[in-house]
Design an enzyme around this catalytic site. Structure first.
Site, mmCIF file in Angstrom:
data_model
loop_
_atom_site.group_PDB
_atom_site.id
_atom_site.type_symbol
_atom_site.label_atom_id
_atom_site.label_comp_id
_atom_site.label_asym_id
_atom_site.label_seq_id
_atom_site.Cartn_x
_atom_site.Cartn_y
_atom_site.Cartn_z
ATOM 1 N N LYS A 78 57.072 -19.066 -2.092
ATOM 2 C CA LYS A 78 57.087 -18.274 -3.318
ATOM 3 C C LYS A 78 55.655 -18.079 -3.779
ATOM 4 O O LYS A 78 54.805 -18.959 -3.608
ATOM 5 C CB LYS A 78 57.872 -18.982 -4.435
ATOM 6 C CG LYS A 78 58.474 -18.024 -5.434
ATOM 7 C CD LYS A 78 59.662 -17.271 -4.849
ATOM 8 C CE LYS A 78 60.360 -16.434 -5.895
ATOM 9 N NZ LYS A 78 61.576 -15.786 -5.351
ATOM 10 N N GLY A 174 70.985 -11.162 -19.121
ATOM 11 C CA GLY A 174 69.840 -10.571 -18.446
ATOM 12 C C GLY A 174 70.227 -9.290 -17.728
ATOM 13 O O GLY A 174 71.076 -9.300 -16.832
ATOM 14 N N GLY A 176 68.067 -7.060 -16.053
ATOM 15 C CA GLY A 176 66.990 -6.542 -15.223
ATOM 16 C C GLY A 176 67.570 -5.734 -14.077
ATOM 17 O O GLY A 176 68.732 -5.308 -14.121
ATOM 18 N N ASN A 177 66.791 -5.541 -13.034
ATOM 19 C CA ASN A 177 67.257 -4.724 -11.913
ATOM 20 C C ASN A 177 68.547 -5.256 -11.301
ATOM 21 O O ASN A 177 69.474 -4.502 -11.015
ATOM 22 C CB ASN A 177 66.169 -4.633 -10.835
ATOM 23 C CG ASN A 177 64.982 -3.812 -11.280
ATOM 24 O OD1 ASN A 177 65.084 -3.020 -12.214
ATOM 25 N ND2 ASN A 177 63.849 -3.998 -10.622
ATOM 26 N N VAL A 178 68.617 -6.561 -11.077
ATOM 27 C CA VAL A 178 69.808 -7.153 -10.473
ATOM 28 C C VAL A 178 70.933 -7.253 -11.501
ATOM 29 O O VAL A 178 72.079 -6.890 -11.216
ATOM 30 C CB VAL A 178 69.500 -8.539 -9.881
ATOM 31 C CG1 VAL A 178 70.769 -9.165 -9.312
ATOM 32 C CG2 VAL A 178 68.445 -8.432 -8.792
#
Length: 340
Positions: A78, A174, A176-178
C-alpha cells in the site's frame, strides 16, 4: 513503528521526499511470498507522518490477506501520499511518485485508491510500468461494487435465509465511487437505502436518483436496518459502535472495518453476522490484478463470481467452529500468506 511492523509481520517500509514537487510518500510492503506486492495509492491529508505510516502498514497487511483469499499470485502493499493543501503541479507530483515506485524494481505495483484517479495513474505511468488503474486499464470501482453486492446477497442468504434484497433496509455509510455504485445496484435490486456521507451533494444525488433516505453520519450506525454497509474510510467498528448497531449483518466495501479482532467477537456475541472486509471488497483488486496481467473481461467476471462462494465457505466454517467469520478468514489467509 518497528513494533507495528513486527506485530503485522510487515516486510519493509519505504519513505520518499521530493522537495521539487512537495511529495511526501510512504510505501509499505507487507509480504511477497505469493508474488509482487500490489495495492492502491491513497492521497489524503494525514494529520501527521506516523498516522500515514500506520495506515500504509495496516492496509498493506489487508492487501496480502485479500490477494491470498482471492487466489491471486500477489503479495500485499500500500502507498500513501500525504496531501499538502497547496500543490502547484499535481501531475509532476505523481510523476515523482512514479519514480519512487520504479525504484523498487517491481516489488510493488500501484493502483488507484482514496483521493487518486485514473488520470493520476496516467501520470505515474510516465515514470514506471509498475502501475495499473490507468485510463486505459479502467477504474476498478465498479468491479469493487459488483463484488460487494454479490457478497451482500451471500450474507443475506446466510443470515436472513434469502438472497432476495427486495424491501431489505441497507444502510450505506459513504457514497464515494464504490459506495455510490453499490447503492445503485442495491436500488436496482429493490433494497430500501439509508445513506450518509460527509459530502451533502452525494447524499442529495442518492436521494434524487435512488430514492435514498438521508441519515446523519453520526446516527447511521444506530439506525435500524437489515444490513449495515460501511463504505467509507477507516475503522468504524469498535467496542462502542458495535453496541449501537441495530442490524442483522455487516457487509461493506471499507478496508480495515474493525479496530481490532476482538470487535468481531462482540459482533458474534450480539448475533450480527460479519462479512470479512478483505473477502467481500476484493473485486477491485481482482480487476486491477487481472487487467495488469492482460486477462479478458470474461475471465475477470468469472473470478469476481467466486467472492460470494468464498464468503459462504467462511460463514460455514465459522458456524461449525463456533467462531467469528473474521477469525476464520484471518486463519485461512495467514496459512496462505505465511505458508503456516
Amino acid at each position: 513503528m518497528f513494533a507495528l511492523m513486527q506485530s503485522t509481520r510487515t516486510h519493509s517500509l519505504h519513505l520518499c521526499v521530493d522537495p521539487a514537487t512537495g511529495l511526501k510518500a510512504v510505501i509499505a510492503i507487507h509480504n511477497q511470498r505469493l508474488g509482487p506486492a500490489m495495492g492502491g495509492c491513497r492521497y489524503l491529508p494525514y494529520p501527521d507522518d506516523d498516522t500515514a505510516m500506520t495506515d500504509a502498514i495496516r492496509l498493506a497487511q489487508g492487501m496480502s490477506y485479500k490477494a491470498a483469499l482471492a487466489g491471486l499470485p500477489l503479495g500485499g502493499g500500500k502507498a500513501v501520499i500525504i496531501r499538502n493543501p497547496h500543490v502547484e503541479n499535481r501531475a509532476a507530483l505523481f510523476e515523482a511518485f512514479g519514480r519512487f515506485v520504479d525504484s523498487l524494481e517491481g516489488r510493488y505495483i500501484t493502483a488507484t485508491d482514496s483521493g487518486t484517479s485514473t488520470l493520476d495513474m496516467d501520470c505515474i505511468a510516465q515514470s514506471t510500468r509498475h502501475v495499473t488503474s490507468t485510463t486505459t486499464a479502467g477504474d476498478p470501482s465498479p468491479h469493487s461494487a459488483m463484488g460487494v453486492f454479490a457478497g451482500i446477497r451471500a450474507t443475506a442468504m446466510a443470515r436472513l435465509g434469502t438472497d432476495n434484497l427486495e424491501g431489505l433496509r441497507v444502510a450505506v455509510q459513504g457514497l464515494g465511487n464504490v459506495g455510490f455504485a453499490l447503492a445503485e445496484q442495491l436500488h436496482a435490486a429493490g433494497a430500501v437505502l439509508l445513506v450518509s456521507d460527509h459530502d451533502p451533494g452525494r447524499v442529495q444525488l442518492a436521494m434524487e436518483q435512488l430514492n435514498a433516505l438521508p441519515v446523519a453520519s453520526e446516527a447511521l450506525v444506530s439506525t435500524p436496518c437489515d444490513i449495515f454497509a460501511p463504505c467509507g474510510l477507516g475503522p468504524v467498528l469498535n467496542s462502542q459502535s458495535v453496541m449501537q448497531l441495530r442490524c442483522a449483518a455487516v457487509a461493506g466495501s471499507a478496508n480495515n472495518q474493525l479496530t481490532h479482532l476482538q470487535v468481531a467477537d462482540q459482533l458474534e456475541t450480539r448475533g450480527i453476522l460479519y462479512a470479512p472486509d478483505y473477502i467481500i471488497n476484493s473485486g477491485g483488486l481482482i480487476y486491477v490484478a487481472l487487467t495488469h496481467q492482460g486477462q479478458d473481461l470474461g475471465t475477470i467476471t468469472a473470478h469476481l463470481a467466486r467472492i460470494p462462494t468464498r464468503l459462504t465457505e467462511v460463514f460455514a466454517h465459522a458456524q461449525a467452529e463456533k467462531s467469528s467469520p473474521a477469525r476464520v478468514a484471518q486463519q485461512l489467509a495467514e496459512k496462505l500468506v505465511y505458508n503456516a
